[in-house]
Design a protein around this motif. Structure first.
Motif, PDB file in Angstrom:
ATOM      1  N   ASN B  64      -4.129  -5.095   8.695  1.00 37.98           N
ATOM      2  CA  ASN B  64      -3.025  -4.672   9.528  1.00 37.98           C
ATOM      3  C   ASN B  64      -3.192  -3.197   9.872  1.00 37.98           C
ATOM      4  O   ASN B  64      -2.331  -2.380   9.594  1.00 37.98           O
ATOM      5  N   PHE B  65      -4.336  -2.873  10.466  1.00 35.77           N
ATOM      6  CA  PHE B  65      -4.690  -1.467  10.567  1.00 35.77           C
ATOM      7  C   PHE B  65      -3.760  -0.670  11.465  1.00 35.77           C
ATOM      8  O   PHE B  65      -3.491   0.498  11.201  1.00 35.77           O
ATOM      9  N   SER B  66      -3.273  -1.308  12.528  1.00 38.44           N
ATOM     10  CA  SER B  66      -2.413  -0.533  13.423  1.00 38.44           C
ATOM     11  C   SER B  66      -1.119  -0.132  12.709  1.00 38.44           C
ATOM     12  O   SER B  66      -0.612   0.967  12.901  1.00 38.44           O
ATOM     13  N   GLN B  67      -0.627  -1.025  11.843  1.00 32.87           N
ATOM     14  CA  GLN B  67       0.575  -0.686  11.073  1.00 32.87           C
ATOM     15  C   GLN B  67       0.334   0.541  10.192  1.00 32.87           C
ATOM     16  O   GLN B  67       1.152   1.453  10.140  1.00 32.87           O
ATOM     17  N   TYR B  68      -0.821   0.568   9.503  1.00 28.48           N
ATOM     18  CA  TYR B  68      -1.127   1.702   8.629  1.00 28.48           C
ATOM     19  C   TYR B  68      -1.249   2.978   9.446  1.00 28.48           C
ATOM     20  O   TYR B  68      -0.841   4.048   9.031  1.00 28.48           O
TER      21      TYR B  68
END
Lengths: 424, 273, 327
Positions: B64-68
């Motif tokens: 969930n890279f965009s969230q991080y």
């Protein structure tokens, strides 16, 4: 501590500081054994928060879909935690009372967490004899089980079969002398720089040394499991044997801090080492072919016995959904689920009957791990184990790198361990 | 003229040094396109033999890279904004105003500058949990909204500004707070740039605090996520690690590029030199 | 401590010739109605300081006090939920720390790291700054950025790369040494060479920060002085030695103080590179303290962190004393 406002806490400390009204309550803690409540029947319900580390945490949500399908009323939230700092995260969460319902717990942490009074005892309806005994023992703290093994690993000796043939060794050695002469032959006849890739002391080296000590019948505790026991004659024999690899130049006493095990294995520079099942895919990834290497058990002095590691699954006392959490643990221990999990994660099943699955029983190398697991042992589940063994690891570094006297080193390790105490 | 010749040599030397200095950085970027097998090869390779985008696709698809990324940005921006505002406020008071307790306040700030972070870590965590801030973005932000270093830096810079401005403001009848906000703050650009970059950098790379405070993945920041997916119990996925590290460093690099002149000017004029 | 604040603003910085206030320690000229003005000022000052003070009290002062309290008790990890149900043990933790051979070793290691690392880092930073400031006219921004990249590169990537660089057989550093006929050591595997390896790496990582500060400081060195000296026949080295260095003294001290504070607490380098080994030759005070926290010995670990604090304070005070004597 209940939720108190910062101000209240501040006042408290001020008072405590002023009056020195401090002091320990006598007794209490997790010193004595606990009895566990049983769990309700029926399906798991509600929401469960589960922590798991690294790769396991990454793929566990996929497996949880099956659990949710089997228990329509339940929702599992998995939080993945980095391995490097998982221990810090657990201890801070326990301190603050913010633990999850259930979690994957490193097998050497059980004593510590149980000592912090954080873990719920295993309910009687879970059959603990289904697991490998050595792995099961890591859950036992002061006679009470605080979790069950989830997956296991053990240490075997990896060796290059093609190079062994070159060195004139066709059969895996059965005793300590045989192993050493095989490693020596690898150097003399098969062009290896070092015959055996033993770790030259330092953190975690006990995991390579203890299989030899255990294979000689050593016990890490004495006085009825109430004290550490690092300086037994069996330990001394094993450490002397281990040291001889370094004094004879078979193992590298100046190996870098960051081991280059896989490439060295591939190039034949170091064609033997001792490690766990994950190394199979690791060496294959760098280009070692499946038929180019094999694994063998740690040769016996009296009986072959390796180190068992892996992770357990435990339920936390603070859980508001305890029964469902244990139902999840029960479900994870189902042989079919264990076999399926092996397929997803390559984590070896902790439940013995899961090894009948063709995916596991069909692989000859895996089978050797399975056999070793039957007799493999784990260190005592004392809360202070990590600290006590740190002293041992440092002493072993002196033994391997500086040629320190093994007897004196073990004596010193024992003294350090005694000053730390078992913590129970 | 001798000057040109010496310059020529200097460029050569500097270029060699530059290559040596940035080599690890370049290797990191190149390494993020390599496979695990190639990364473990001995001797190591420089250019990827078989370049792959695998690490990046795994990074962005699986995780969930965009969230991080969003979390990291919110935290870093909030922490930076807080430091810029609050530290300049105290810094101004310490530098320009005369008030009871000023000396004590300043000594306390200087004293805490020397305290190792490890001292406060555990009590701070217990505190944050007890006030119900665990597993929340405010829990990641609030403890870092002010820093002794920021106060020191702003105080030093503002001390160097002409006092006449203060008196002129007072003569004009402006309130004390107005003098700060309208006269002095606009003059603090370089110092704010310096403090801003250093704070952003620190917050962006902070690892241990978000790790223990963020208890659900939806609250993770980039460094925590990076550590999570690249390191196993017994193995490290180097390609993924390097790809993640590259992604993490790019925003910082961009900010440094954009503000580097003001950054240096800020240091030059804060009087911390 | 307060000497910093008095010394620093006096260094001219070349921001034009605008008169600079003498910093916070001068009182504003008293004027009629001083009482009301002072009250108004005091009110404004505390209003401005209020957010800081609140946050500071809650999130810094309180934990500092609690850990100070902990350092005099036998607190272990299991006690944190009942932080006051522990025994006061007086100075036991401090004597225990000083009698621990590994902690003493870690103090020596830290001293080694600081004594060699700080000068090396500063020399590299100064050389880079001088070269960029006066030596070249083009591409300054590029070099500046390049030399700063190690500061912002993630430590994990740095660790991976430096492990390869320091490798015994095929590492870049030993390969280069091989070209000039030197048989490079087994850097991280040898107790005598692991620390130099880490110092090299730390200097590489940190000289960019010092360089930026030196670049700022160099702006204060008037070019005219150099021109004049050059006409008088002074060589580049002489000009550097007799003009640049003396004028840079405040900057040198600032960099040495901040670098020393950072290096006295060095942690990341051994943590990612050697884990303190081989044979504890690279274990630092901070790292050993962190380990004690990990083992749950909170009382002991707190005591150790206060020992570090006192050492940092003493070293800083000594550096400021030197500054005062020399300016």
């Amino acid at each position: 501590m209940r939720r108190t406002s910062a101000a209240a806490v501040a006042t408290l400390t001020a008072a405590a500081l002023a009056l020195s009204a401090c002091g320990r309550d006598n007794g209490g803690g997790a010193g004595s054994s606990e009895t566990a409540k049983d769990i309700s029947s029926g399906k798991a319900t509600g929401t469960l928060t589960v922590w798991a580390m690294g790769n396991e945490g990454d793929i566990l949500p996929d497996l949880m879909k099956d659990f949710e399908a089997a228990n329509p009323g339940v929702k599992v939230n998995v939080t993945a935690i980095p391995w490097d700092s998982a221990h810090d995260k657990f201890t801070t969460a326990i301190t603050a009372g913010t633990t999850p319902d259930a979690a994957m717990v490193g097998s050497t942490w059980m004593g510590e967490f149980a000592g912090l009074d954080a873990l719920d005892p295993v309910p009687p309806s879970i059959d603990t004899s289904a697991y490998f005994e050595g792995a099961q023992k890591t859950n036992e703290v002061n006679g009470t089980n605080y979790g069950v093994p989830w997956y296991v690993e053990t240490r075997l000796i990896f060796y290059r079969t093609d190079l062994a043939k070159k060195a004139g060794v066709t059969e895996a050695p059965k005793d300590w002398e045989g192993l050493k002469s095989m490693a020596k032959a690898m150097q003399d006849k098969a062009g290896a720089k070092f015959g055996m890739g033993f770790q030259a002391g330092g953190q975690g080296s006990w995991q390579s040394i203890m299989p030899f000590a255990w294979s000689d019948g050593a016990k890490l505790t004495k006085d009825d499991g109430k004290a550490y026991n690092f300086d037994s004659p069996e330990m001394l024999e094993a450490v002397k044997y281990y040291q001889s690899y370094f004094t004879d130049g078979i193992s590298d006493k100046a190996a870098p801090a960051q081991p280059t095990t896989e490439p060295d294995f591939k190039s034949g520079r170091v064609p033997m080492f001792i490690s766990g099942p994950w190394m199979m895919s690791a060496v294959e990834k760098v280009g070692v072919k499946k038929d180019q290497y094999d694994v063998m058990p740690v040769p016996a002095k009296t009986t072959s016995s390796s180190f068992v590691g892996g992770s357990n699954f435990a339920v936390f006392k603070k859980s508001k959904n305890r029964d469902s959490a244990w139902k999840l643990v029960q479900w994870l221990s189902d042989p079919k689920v264990q076999a399926k999990w092996y397929g997803m994660s390559t984590d070896l099943p902790s439940v013995k009957s899961a090894w009948d699955d063709p995916a596991l029983s069909g692989d000859p190398k895996l089978k050797k791990f399975g056999t070793a697991l039957e007799t493999a042992q784990a260190p005592p589940s004392f809360p202070t184990w990590e600290q006590a063994v740190a002293g041992f690891d440092t002493e072993m570094e002196k033994v391997t790198k500086q040629g320190a006297d093994p007897a004196a080193a073990l004596k010193s390790a024992q003294q350090q361990a005694e000053s730390v105490g078992t913590g129970q | 003229m001798t000057r040109t010749r010496s310059q020529w040599w200097l460029y050569a030397v500097l270029t060699i040094v530059l290559l040596a200095v940035i080599a690890p950085f370049v290797w990191m970027v190149l390494g993020s396109f390599k496979t695990q097998g190639e990364l473990l090869q001995t001797p190591p390779t420089w250019w990827p033999q078989t370049a792959t985008l695998d690490n990046y696709t795994r990074l962005f698809s699986r995780l969930n890279f965009s969230q991080y990324f969003v979390n990291s940005t919110i935290v870093a921006v909030a922490v930076t904004a807080g430091n810029l505002l609050f530290c300049s406020m105290v810094g101004y008071a310490l530098a320009m105003l005369d008030f009871p307790g000023r000396r004590t306040l300043f000594l306390v700030v200087m004293g805490t500058l020397l305290i190792p972070g490890v001292v406060t870590f555990v009590p701070l965590f217990v505190l944050v949990t007890n006030v119900g801030l665990a597993n929340s973005l405010p829990g990641l932000i609030l403890p870092f909204l002010v820093s002794p270093f920021g106060v020191f830096l702003m105080r030093q810079y503002i001390s160097g500004l002409p006092r006449d401005l203060l008196d002129a403001g007072r003569v004009d009848g402006a309130s004390e707070l107005r003098i700060f906000a309208r006269i002095f703050l606009p003059l603090c650009g370089p110092a704010l740039a310096t403090l801003g970059i250093l704070t952003f950098l620190g917050s962006w790379n902070n690892f241990l605090w978000p790790l223990v405070v963020a208890q659900e993945e939806s609250k993770y920041t980039l460094p925590v996520a990076l550590a999570l997916y690249s390191k196993g119990q017994n193995s490290t996925q180097y390609g993924l690690l390097l790809a993640g590290a590259t992604v993490v460093v790019i925003p910082v690099l961009a900010i440094f590029l954009a503000f580097q002149r003001r950054f240096i000017e800020g240091i030059a004029t804060t009087g911390i030199k | 401590m307060s000497s910093t604040t008095e010394v620093t603003p006096s260094g001219a910085t070349g921001r034009g010739s605008s008169p600079r206030g003498k910093g916070g320690d001068t009182r504003p000229a008293s004027n009629p109605g001083a009482g009301a003005s002072r009250r108004r000022q005091g009110l404004a000052a505390w209003t401005l300081a209020l957010p800081f003070c609140l946050l500071f009290l809650v999130f810094t002062a309180w934990p500092v006090i609690q850990s100070l309290f902990m350092s005099f008790t036998d607190t272990r990890s299991r006690d944190l939920r009942t932080p006051f149900a522990v025994d006061i043990v007086g100075l036991d933790n401090f004597t225990k720390a000083f009698s621990d051979p590994i902690f003493r070793k870690s103090m020596l290691n830290t001293a080694y790291f600081v004594v060699v690392g700080v000068p090396l880092t500063m020399a590299m930073a100064l050389a880079a700054a001088v070269a960029l400031d006066k030596g070249i006219t083009k591409l300054r921004g590029l070099f500046r950025l390049g030399f700063y990249t190690p500061v912002i590169t993630s430590i994990v990537a740095v660790a991976v790369v430096w492990r390869f660089l320091l490798e015994r057989d095929y590492g870049l550093i030993n390969t280069v040494l091989g070209w000039v006929g030197i048989d490079g050591p087994n850097w991280l595997g040898d107790p005598n060479w692991a620390m130099p390896g880490l110092i090299l790496m730390a200097s590489w990582r940190n000289f960019g920060t010092g360089m930026i500060i030196f670049l700022a400081g160099l702006q204060a060195v008037p070019w005219m002085l150099h021109e004049a000296a050059a006409i008088d026949g002074a060589g580049a080295w002489q000009r550097f030695r007799h003009i640049t260095l003396p004028l840079l003294r405040p900057t040198l001290l600032f960099v040495s103080v901040t670098t020393a504070i950072g290096y006295l607490q060095f942690f990341e380098e051994p943590f990612v590179m050697t884990n303190g080994g081989p044979l504890n030759s690279t274990i630092s005070m901070s790292m050993y303290t962190y380990k004690q926290f990990g083992f749950g010995n909170y009382g002991l670990a707190s005591a150790m962190s206060y020992i570090i604090f006192v050492i940092v304070a003493i070293v800083t005070a000594i550096q400021f004393r030197l500054l005062r004597e020399n300016t």
